[in-house]
Design a protein around this motif. Structure first.
Motif, PDB file in Angstrom:
ATOM      1  N   ALA A 170       0.829  -1.212   0.000  1.00  0.00           N
ATOM      2  CA  ALA A 170       0.000   0.000   0.000  1.00  0.00           C
ATOM      3  C   ALA A 170       0.862   1.260   0.000  1.00  0.00           C
ATOM      4  CB  ALA A 170      -0.936  -0.007   1.201  1.00  0.00           C
ATOM      5  N   ILE A 171       1.959   1.234   0.761  1.00  0.00           N
ATOM      6  CA  ILE A 171       2.829   2.411   0.810  1.00  0.00           C
ATOM      7  C   ILE A 171       3.650   2.536  -0.469  1.00  0.00           C
ATOM      8  CG2 ILE A 171       4.754   3.490   2.029  1.00  0.00           C
ATOM      9  CD1 ILE A 171       3.732   2.156   4.580  1.00  0.00           C
ATOM     10  N   GLY A 172       4.246   1.437  -0.900  1.00  0.00           N
ATOM     11  CA  GLY A 172       5.073   1.481  -2.106  1.00  0.00           C
ATOM     12  C   GLY A 172       4.284   1.697  -3.377  1.00  0.00           C
ATOM     13  N   GLY A 173       3.000   1.326  -3.365  1.00  0.00           N
ATOM     14  CA  GLY A 173       2.181   1.532  -4.557  1.00  0.00           C
ATOM     15  C   GLY A 173       1.949   2.988  -4.882  1.00  0.00           C
ATOM     16  N   THR A 174       2.094   3.867  -3.895  1.00  0.00           N
ATOM     17  CA  THR A 174       1.918   5.301  -4.144  1.00  0.00           C
ATOM     18  C   THR A 174       3.166   5.941  -4.731  1.00  0.00           C
ATOM     19  OG1 THR A 174       2.605   5.817  -1.880  1.00  0.00           O
ATOM     20  CG2 THR A 174       0.265   5.450  -2.258  1.00  0.00           C
ATOM     21  N   ILE A 175       4.273   5.213  -4.732  1.00  0.00           N
ATOM     22  CA  ILE A 175       5.538   5.735  -5.270  1.00  0.00           C
ATOM     23  C   ILE A 175       5.826   4.981  -6.562  1.00  0.00           C
ATOM     24  CG2 ILE A 175       7.971   6.146  -4.832  1.00  0.00           C
ATOM     25  CD1 ILE A 175       7.372   5.943  -1.856  1.00  0.00           C
ATOM     26  N   GLY A 176       5.632   5.642  -7.684  1.00  0.00           N
ATOM     27  CA  GLY A 176       5.834   4.980  -8.965  1.00  0.00           C
ATOM     28  C   GLY A 176       6.677   5.816  -9.895  1.00  0.00           C
ATOM     29  N   THR A 177       6.653   5.432 -11.155  1.00  0.00           N
ATOM     30  CA  THR A 177       7.443   6.151 -12.152  1.00  0.00           C
ATOM     31  C   THR A 177       6.917   7.563 -12.384  1.00  0.00           C
ATOM     32  OG1 THR A 177       6.057   5.161 -13.866  1.00  0.00           O
ATOM     33  CG2 THR A 177       8.095   4.030 -13.329  1.00  0.00           C
ATOM     34  N   GLY A 178       5.637   7.783 -12.114  1.00  0.00           N
ATOM     35  CA  GLY A 178       5.103   9.126 -12.277  1.00  0.00           C
ATOM     36  C   GLY A 178       5.755  10.125 -11.340  1.00  0.00           C
ATOM     37  N   LEU A 179       6.163   9.652 -10.148  1.00  0.00           N
ATOM     38  CA  LEU A 179       6.816  10.551  -9.198  1.00  0.00           C
ATOM     39  C   LEU A 179       8.245  10.862  -9.620  1.00  0.00           C
ATOM     40  CD1 LEU A 179       6.606  12.037  -6.494  1.00  0.00           C
ATOM     41  CD2 LEU A 179       7.399   9.957  -5.372  1.00  0.00           C
ATOM     42  N   PHE A 180       8.933   9.881 -10.194  1.00  0.00           N
ATOM     43  CA  PHE A 180      10.330  10.088 -10.575  1.00  0.00           C
ATOM     44  C   PHE A 180      10.468  10.732 -11.948  1.00  0.00           C
ATOM     45  CE2 PHE A 180      10.478   6.565  -7.538  1.00  0.00           C
ATOM     46  CZ  PHE A 180      11.448   7.026  -6.665  1.00  0.00           C
ATOM     47  N   LEU A 181       9.551  10.431 -12.872  1.00  0.00           N
ATOM     48  CA  LEU A 181       9.653  10.950 -14.235  1.00  0.00           C
ATOM     49  C   LEU A 181       8.620  12.030 -14.541  1.00  0.00           C
ATOM     50  CD1 LEU A 181      10.267   7.648 -16.243  1.00  0.00           C
ATOM     51  CD2 LEU A 181      11.957   9.298 -15.425  1.00  0.00           C
ATOM     52  N   GLY A 182       7.364  11.809 -14.142  1.00  0.00           N
ATOM     53  CA  GLY A 182       6.306  12.750 -14.492  1.00  0.00           C
ATOM     54  C   GLY A 182       6.264  14.000 -13.646  1.00  0.00           C
ATOM     55  N   SER A 183       6.847  13.969 -12.446  1.00  0.00           N
ATOM     56  CA  SER A 183       6.777  15.144 -11.578  1.00  0.00           C
ATOM     57  C   SER A 183       7.581  16.311 -12.143  1.00  0.00           C
ATOM     58  CB  SER A 183       7.283  14.786 -10.180  1.00  0.00           C
ATOM     59  OG  SER A 183       8.617  14.299 -10.246  1.00  0.00           O
ATOM     60  N   GLY A 184       8.670  16.013 -12.864  1.00  0.00           N
ATOM     61  CA  GLY A 184       9.467  17.094 -13.440  1.00  0.00           C
ATOM     62  C   GLY A 184       8.701  17.875 -14.490  1.00  0.00           C
ATOM     63  N   ALA A 185       8.009  17.160 -15.379  1.00  0.00           N
ATOM     64  CA  ALA A 185       7.213  17.849 -16.406  1.00  0.00           C
ATOM     65  C   ALA A 185       6.051  18.618 -15.789  1.00  0.00           C
ATOM     66  CB  ALA A 185       6.688  16.827 -17.417  1.00  0.00           C
ATOM     67  N   ALA A 186       5.435  18.053 -14.728  1.00  0.00           N
ATOM     68  CA  ALA A 186       4.328  18.740 -14.073  1.00  0.00           C
ATOM     69  C   ALA A 186       4.804  20.019 -13.386  1.00  0.00           C
ATOM     70  CB  ALA A 186       3.662  17.811 -13.069  1.00  0.00           C
ATOM     71  N   LEU A 187       5.961  19.967 -12.759  1.00  0.00           N
ATOM     72  CA  LEU A 187       6.488  21.160 -12.094  1.00  0.00           C
ATOM     73  C   LEU A 187       6.879  22.238 -13.090  1.00  0.00           C
ATOM     74  CD1 LEU A 187       8.682  19.564  -9.289  1.00  0.00           C
ATOM     75  CD2 LEU A 187       6.620  20.928  -8.976  1.00  0.00           C
ATOM     76  N   SER A 188       7.440  21.840 -14.228  1.00  0.00           N
ATOM     77  CA  SER A 188       7.869  22.840 -15.207  1.00  0.00           C
ATOM     78  C   SER A 188       6.695  23.510 -15.908  1.00  0.00           C
ATOM     79  CB  SER A 188       8.776  22.186 -16.254  1.00  0.00           C
ATOM     80  OG  SER A 188       8.069  21.171 -16.964  1.00  0.00           O
ATOM     81  N   GLY A 206       0.302  24.699  -8.848  1.00  0.00           N
ATOM     82  CA  GLY A 206      -0.572  23.954  -9.757  1.00  0.00           C
ATOM     83  C   GLY A 206      -0.410  22.453  -9.607  1.00  0.00           C
ATOM     84  N   THR A 207       0.829  21.993  -9.404  1.00  0.00           N
ATOM     85  CA  THR A 207       1.054  20.561  -9.190  1.00  0.00           C
ATOM     86  C   THR A 207       0.412  20.095  -7.905  1.00  0.00           C
ATOM     87  OG1 THR A 207       3.152  20.757 -10.381  1.00  0.00           O
ATOM     88  CG2 THR A 207       2.824  18.792  -9.020  1.00  0.00           C
ATOM     89  N   LEU A 208       0.503  20.886  -6.849  1.00  0.00           N
ATOM     90  CA  LEU A 208      -0.106  20.521  -5.568  1.00  0.00           C
ATOM     91  C   LEU A 208      -1.631  20.478  -5.667  1.00  0.00           C
ATOM     92  CD1 LEU A 208       0.202  19.908  -2.553  1.00  0.00           C
ATOM     93  CD2 LEU A 208       0.175  22.380  -2.131  1.00  0.00           C
ATOM     94  N   ILE A 209      -2.230  21.445  -6.363  1.00  0.00           N
ATOM     95  CA  ILE A 209      -3.689  21.459  -6.518  1.00  0.00           C
ATOM     96  C   ILE A 209      -4.148  20.244  -7.321  1.00  0.00           C
ATOM     97  CG2 ILE A 209      -5.621  22.711  -7.558  1.00  0.00           C
ATOM     98  CD1 ILE A 209      -4.178  25.307  -6.886  1.00  0.00           C
ATOM     99  N   GLY A 210      -3.449  19.940  -8.410  1.00  0.00           N
ATOM    100  CA  GLY A 210      -3.810  18.759  -9.198  1.00  0.00           C
ATOM    101  C   GLY A 210      -3.666  17.471  -8.403  1.00  0.00           C
ATOM    102  N   TYR A 211      -2.623  17.403  -7.581  1.00  0.00           N
ATOM    103  CA  TYR A 211      -2.421  16.206  -6.755  1.00  0.00           C
ATOM    104  C   TYR A 211      -3.543  16.062  -5.723  1.00  0.00           C
ATOM    105  CZ  TYR A 211      -0.257  13.029  -3.409  1.00  0.00           C
ATOM    106  OH  TYR A 211      -0.001  11.996  -2.558  1.00  0.00           O
ATOM    107  N   LEU A 212      -3.925  17.155  -5.091  1.00  0.00           N
ATOM    108  CA  LEU A 212      -5.004  17.092  -4.104  1.00  0.00           C
ATOM    109  C   LEU A 212      -6.339  16.727  -4.750  1.00  0.00           C
ATOM    110  CD1 LEU A 212      -4.145  20.204  -1.900  1.00  0.00           C
ATOM    111  CD2 LEU A 212      -3.740  17.795  -1.368  1.00  0.00           C
ATOM    112  N   PHE A 213      -6.600  17.256  -5.934  1.00  0.00           N
ATOM    113  CA  PHE A 213      -7.865  16.968  -6.617  1.00  0.00           C
ATOM    114  C   PHE A 213      -7.960  15.493  -6.996  1.00  0.00           C
ATOM    115  CE2 PHE A 213     -10.316  16.660 -10.594  1.00  0.00           C
ATOM    116  CZ  PHE A 213     -11.542  17.113 -10.134  1.00  0.00           C
ATOM    117  N   MET A 214      -6.938  14.982  -7.641  1.00  0.00           N
ATOM    118  CA  MET A 214      -6.958  13.570  -8.026  1.00  0.00           C
ATOM    119  C   MET A 214      -6.880  12.654  -6.805  1.00  0.00           C
ATOM    120  SD  MET A 214      -7.475  13.485 -11.170  1.00  0.00           S
ATOM    121  CE  MET A 214      -7.318  11.702 -11.261  1.00  0.00           C
TER     122      MET A 214
END
Length: 246
Positions: free
Chosen positions: A81-99, A105-113
């Motif tokens: 359950a804990i490790g399932g929340t840490i995936g490739t989206g955090l290591f690869l997709g977070s950079g594009a979302a932050l840029s 905006g990244t925090l709001i999208g994360y809270l909404f989803m």
């Protein structure tokens, strides 16, 4: 004429000896089910979920054929359950979302989803606790909505993971290629695919152990990256440049 009042309430005189020490309570009228509601419980769609045997222990589960068995321990489920929340989206997709969206905006999208996923997870947990069935969550869609919805959901779920697994393996190979460019990406993709195939074919216990240690590795890695990022932002890098909120 003299009328006799019939009192059906249990008293010490008219109740059997075996029930004198038992307590009785009267239910409100709105909680008393009618005959139609009682007969609905006898339908195959409802009674089949209660007729399935309950697997209370590993000893009993081994004796019952053609049913799910509890091979995963509590520590396996917790780390999955804990490790399932840490995936490739955090290591690869977070950079594009932050840029593109920035930190807010990244925090709001994360809270909404996250709120939507939380609602879905809680609803699924309530259904599992109310009607435990030896099957997948697609059974609840077929039971509460329509069998066609359960059928469609099952195939969509298979298609989702049939396309997600190659994407996850490719993402892992891309992460490794950041440090090692001398080996082809195809080698890492083949290696990870064979490892995943072997783990899933050994059994649930091997899968639980693999997920447990891999989840611990992911948790340690993400905590280390957070600490490293804080040190670099505060000027602890080689050039000692204080980044701050720039």
């Amino acid at each position: 004429p003299k009328h006799t009042r019939l009192d059906a309430r249990p008293t010490e005189k008219n109740m059997p000896k075996s029930t004198k020490n038992q307590s009785f309570s009267l239910l409100p009228l709105d909680q008393i089910r009618s005959d139609d509601e009682i007969t609905d419980l006898d339908s195959p769609s409802i009674s089949s979920s209660f007729d399935s045997p309950t697997l209370d222990s590993d000893e009993n589960s081994d004796k019952i054929p053609h049913h799910t068995q509890r091979k995963l321990k509590a520590r396996h489920l917790s780390m999955i359950a804990i490790g399932g929340t840490i995936g490739t989206g955090l290591f690869l997709g977070s950079g594009a979302a932050l840029s593109s969206g920035g930190p807010v905006g990244t925090l709001i999208g994360y809270l909404f989803m996250g709120f939507i996923i939380y609602c879905v997870t809680v609803s699924l947990g309530e259904m599992c606790a109310f009607l435990p069935v030896p099957g997948s969550f697609t059974d609840y869609a077929g039971r509460f909505i329509d069998p066609a919805v359960g059928f469609t959901l099952g195939w969509n779920y298979w298609y989702s993971y049939a396309t997600t697994m190659p994407g996850e393996i490719t993402a892992a190979a891309i992460v490794i290629s950041y440090w090692d460019t001398g080996i082809s990406v195809a080698f890492w993709i083949t290696l990870f695919f064979l490892i995943t195939l072997v783990i899933n074919n050994i059994g649930a216990e091997a899968y639980g152990e693999a997920e447990f240690w891999l989840s611990i590795t992911k948790v340690i890695t993400i905590v280390g990256l957070i600490i490293l990022g804080f040190i670099l932002v505060m000027g602890g890098g080689p050039n000692h440049d204080f980044v701050g909120f720039r």
